[in-house]
Write an enzyme that holds these catalytic residues in place. Structure first.
Site, short mmCIF file in Angstrom:
data_model
loop_
_atom_site.label_atom_id
_atom_site.label_comp_id
_atom_site.label_asym_id
_atom_site.label_seq_id
_atom_site.Cartn_x
_atom_site.Cartn_y
_atom_site.Cartn_z
N VAL A 127 0.84 -1.21 0.00
CA VAL A 127 0.00 0.00 0.00
C VAL A 127 0.87 1.26 0.00
O VAL A 127 0.59 2.22 -0.71
CB VAL A 127 -0.97 -0.01 1.20
CG1 VAL A 127 -1.76 1.29 1.27
CG2 VAL A 127 -1.93 -1.20 1.08
N ALA A 130 2.29 1.75 -3.41
CA ALA A 130 1.28 2.30 -4.32
C ALA A 130 1.07 3.79 -4.06
O ALA A 130 0.90 4.58 -4.99
CB ALA A 130 -0.04 1.55 -4.14
N TYR A 131 1.10 4.18 -2.79
CA TYR A 131 0.94 5.59 -2.42
C TYR A 131 2.05 6.44 -3.04
O TYR A 131 1.79 7.48 -3.66
CB TYR A 131 0.95 5.71 -0.90
CG TYR A 131 0.98 7.11 -0.36
CD1 TYR A 131 -0.16 7.91 -0.40
CD2 TYR A 131 2.14 7.63 0.21
CE1 TYR A 131 -0.14 9.19 0.11
CE2 TYR A 131 2.17 8.92 0.72
CZ TYR A 131 1.03 9.69 0.67
OH TYR A 131 1.05 10.97 1.16
N ILE A 132 3.29 6.00 -2.89
CA ILE A 132 4.43 6.75 -3.44
C ILE A 132 4.36 6.78 -4.97
O ILE A 132 4.63 7.81 -5.61
CB ILE A 132 5.75 6.16 -2.95
CG1 ILE A 132 5.92 6.42 -1.44
CG2 ILE A 132 6.93 6.73 -3.73
CD1 ILE A 132 5.98 7.90 -1.07
#
Length: 219
Positions: A127, A130-132
């Site tokens: 997660v 994916a955020y970065i």
């Protein structure tokens, strides 16, 4: 100034709205849930219910029309899965930037995160990776547009009281913490700082007063 804030119920956004209206500016906060409107109105801002994950650009453009600046402060938030990092943190920013271009609102402040633009370390949580990645793609999209954009990458956010003193500089700063109230104060100062257009900046706590830190970027 009239400023539209995407992600208007977020912690930074609420602090930003309060600081803007306290200085006599007009703040319009985009929120997904109408139940959050009272908290927005308590800051002196106007609440507009508009879900960035479902909106079309024409709807968003109608809200942005006439604004002097927009601030992308939206995020999928803790507990969300990898997919929503893309639909909110990336796609929401892309949609807001497209709306701003359509109506001629040139000033665009994007709240990103330290670590953006770097590959995740081996073993990084899916997660977080994916955020970065979503933040990186959002930054890349913004840089491709004919807007007076500034990307702000704060360090680890805290709810401590703001100090009014920061370290603000181009990448890469040493990682550190920053109170959300100080992030909001820096955004207020950046909105009218034309010399920061086209700049990517990182932000952590420090010893320089906010206004001086922003002014120093012109040197």
């Amino acid at each position: 100034m009239r400023i539209v804030i995407a992600g208007g119920h977020g912690k930074i956004a609420l602090l930003l709205a309060e600081q803007l209206t306290g200085r006599g500016h007009s703040a319009i906060a985009l929120i997904r849930n109408s139940a959050h409107a009272p908290e927005v109105y308590a800051t002196g801002a106007e609440a507009v219910v508009l879900d960035l994950e479902r909106a079309v650009v024409t709807d968003l453009a109608a809200t942005v029309q006439g604004a002097d600046a927009v601030v992308f402060a939206a995020g999928a938030g803790p507990g969300s899965g990898a997919a929503r990092k893309y639909t909110v943190d990336r796609d929401g920013s892309v949609l807001l930037a497209e709306a701003a271009e359509r109506v001629g609102t040139r000033r665009f402040l994007q709240i990103s995160a330290m670590g953006t633009g770097l590959p995740p370390a081996p073993g990084t949580d899916e997660v977080w990776a994916a955020y970065i990645d979503a933040k990186t793609q959002a930054e890349d999209d913004l840089r491709s547009r004919d807007l007076d954009w500034t990307v702000l990458r704060p360090g680890r956010l805290t709810d401590a009281p703001g100090t009014g003193t920061v370290t603000l500089a181009p990448p890469r700063l040493e990682r550190g913490e920053i109170p959300r109230a100080d992030v909001a104060a820096v955004i207020v100062a950046l909105l009218d700082a034309g010399h920061t257009a086209g700049r990517t900046l990182e932000l952590v706590s420090g010893t320089t007063p906010v206004e001086r830190a922003v002014a120093a970027l012109a040197d």
